[in-house]
Design an enzyme around this catalytic site. Structure first.
Site, PDB file in Angstrom:
ATOM      1  CB  SER A 215      -0.927   0.105   1.082  1.00 28.85           C
ATOM      2  OG  SER A 215      -0.101   0.014   2.413  1.00 28.85           O
ATOM      3  CE  LYS A 216      -2.947   3.137  -0.353  1.00 33.17           C
ATOM      4  NZ  LYS A 216      -3.721   2.264   0.200  1.00 33.17           N
TER       5      LYS A 216
END
Length: 503
Positions: free
Chosen positions: A255-256
């Site tokens: 994820s980010k």
RNA sequence: GGCGCUAUCGUCUAGGGGUUAGGACGUGAGAUUCUCAAUCUUAAAACACGGGUUCGAUUCCCGUUAGCGCUACCA
């Protein structure tokens, strides 16, 4: 028509954010499968979650896919005879099928409130039972239910799950079977009238004649519900291929927060699309034999096979991506130098080293800079930092940097610098590589310094650092760069030497 | 909690009832170079655990453990 029996696959993202490598990999595997089988690749936008969907993301998505080179045959922008390709434009269809399901008794109206459902869930959980819907409203007489709804009672529509185990085939996992006891009657249309993902995806896939559903394995547990829908509607169940999750270094879903993970991030960093494609293909797939690593997109189309895709999750390894990227940057530099230099220019411009546009002479010069430095760089973005020794010169820092202290303290350093400075001083015009070599040789003869004690002080005078690219290539670049008269001027060897002695 | 999926070097993977368990990234060493990077050579590095089945399991089966996912009127 020959294409009638050919596979039809789709990539169906929700426009709720930037295209992520996990999704991009799904898009890639779909594309590879379609292209190698001569099938059709469809882009469908899943925007039923209106709150999170935004038009700008759709534009971004399309740009990202195109950048990767994953072209599609049917889609919101490309058209096609199975459109529309945006779910928000297909609402009528979903409602028609919902009515049919209701009419045929395959689905029923559910009047349970969210609170009731929640209480039921909690009770089941407490009793260590699967938190399934009780099926309470299944028993309501359909005519009675219709009457209640007509009277204004809010009702969702639920699909009736059959009383037998649900089986389907998965090309990466093999045969899969779920007991019907663990899947409860799912809501297919909310009481608000908005249909639910697990329902519309089936309608769309069937309507668009999708033969192979290739998607992330987070959908695997929901597949039985979808299979039940195909069966309720009397439609053939497609082949499935559930792709493993891509994880971050901490083994959590990528994820980010793991840094660069969107296709746009990589593009902005100066990663080549074919490097990213090559790397993503290697995540969960390997060729027969398992020894080859480098594949152009065309080679992937030839070699790829869904059957060889591994079911286990894979950790994203930035280092390996960079290794491939170095390979593809070098490749592009020889096969498409013009375009590659133009691209590299944007990074130098961003760093404030170059103007937006360079004349042909300037571009040729920049090409020599990039050719010299690119092999040591993971991504184009790192180029300006590597080139700082060319564009930036700080005499004071050169003298006082702790990194240079050892060399500066060397016995012969002062003599070497003095001798070198004097000779450069008497030069006029551009110093060529040959001329520079001659000067160094004279310094060598004069001071008796050789090797490291000779080169390092000179290197510090010229670049401010005792390490860097070989002089044969660096000197002409500096001299030609100086002659170019860039807005952020490149200092000549002579100017550098003077500055060093002055400061 | 229930159900599902997954398990080979640190990472991506090949392989498969008997192998020196192969390759790649990364890491270490060496070569090269004035130096760094690149490059080349080279080394270290793995079958999660416990039971079966078998003459023989890393490979097949079952459990355990761990990770992940689903369990929504999210997608």
């Amino acid at each position: 028509m020959a294409t009638e029996n050919k596979p039809r696959v789709r990539f169906a993202p929700s426009p709720t954010g930037h295209l992520h490598v996990g999704n991009a990999r799904t898009a890639l595997f779909n594309w590879l499968f379609a292209r190698q089988s001569g099938g059709t690749y469809i882009l469908r936008i899943e925007d039923t979650d209106l709150e999170r969907s935004e038009a700008q993301y759709e534009t971004q998505l399309i740009a990202d896919l195109k950048w990767l080179g994953l072209n599609w045959d049917e889609g919101p922008d490309a058209g096609g005879k199975f459109g529309p390709y945006r779910q928000s434009d297909r609402m009528e269809l979903y409602h028609d099928y919902a009515k049919r399901l209701l009419r045929e008794g395959k689905a029923y109206l559910c009047f349970c409130s969210a609170e009731e459902l929640e209480a039921e869930r909690k009770k089941a959980l407490a009793a260590q039972l699967p938190p399934n819907y009780s099926g309470k409203c299944r028993a309501i007489d359909p005519a009675e239910a219709q009457k209640r709804r007509a009277a204004g009672e809010r009702a969702a529509i639920r699909l009736h799950i059959p009383e037998h185990p649900i089986k389907f085939h998965d090309m990466v996992h093999g045969p899969v079977e779920f007991s019907n006891e663990v899947v409860s009657d799912p809501i297919i249309v909310r009481s608000s009238g908005m249909p639910v993902y697990n329902y519309v995806v089936v309608i769309d896939d069937a309507e668009m004649k999708i033969t192979h559903v290739i998607r992330g394995d987070d959908h695997l547990s929901n597949t039985p519900k979808q299979v039940a829908l195909y069966e309720a509607l009397g439609w053939p169940v497609p082949e499935f291929a559930h792709l493993s999750t891509i994880l971050g270094p901490d083994r959590e879903r990528l994820s980010k927060r793991h840094g660069a993970t969107s296709v746009a991030n990589f593009r902005d960093m100066g990663v080549m699309p074919e490097a990213l494609v090559n790397y993503m293909a290697l995540l969960g797939w390997a060729p027969s034999g398992g020894t080859r690593e480098e594949f152009t997109p065309q080679e992937l189309v030839k070699e790829f096979s869904l059957e060889r895709v591994t079911p286990s999750p894979a950790v994203f390894d930035m280092q390996k991506l960079y290794w491939l990227n170095r390979h593809y940057v070098a490749h592009r530099l020889t096969t498409a130098p013009q375009a590659t230099i133009e691209l590299a220019l944007t990074f130098f411009t961003k760093a404030g080293y170059t103007p937006d546009h360079l004349d042909p002479k300037g571009l040729t010069w920049l090409q020599s800079v990039v050719t010299l430095l690119a092999p040591g760089v993971d991504k184009l973005e790192d180029l300006p930092a590597r080139a700082a020794m060319i564009f930036k010169y700080d005499a004071t820092a050169a003298k006082t940097s702790p990194d240079n202290a050892e060399v500066m303290g060397l016995e012969k350093t002062a003599a070497v610098i003095a001798s070198f400075a004097k000779k450069v001083q008497s030069e006029s015009g551009e110093i060529t590589a040959e001329r520079f070599k001659a000067i160094v040789n004279e310094v060598k003869a004069e001071t008796g310094a050789k090797g490291k004690e000779l080169f390092h002080p000179i290197r510090i005078v010229i670049t401010g650092s005792h390490s860097g690219p070989e002089f044969d290539k660096l000197i002409p670049i500096i001299e030609q760069g100086a002659a170019l008269g860039l807005p952020a001027r490149v200092l000549s060897v002579k100017e550098r030497t003077e500055a060093f002695n002055r400061g």
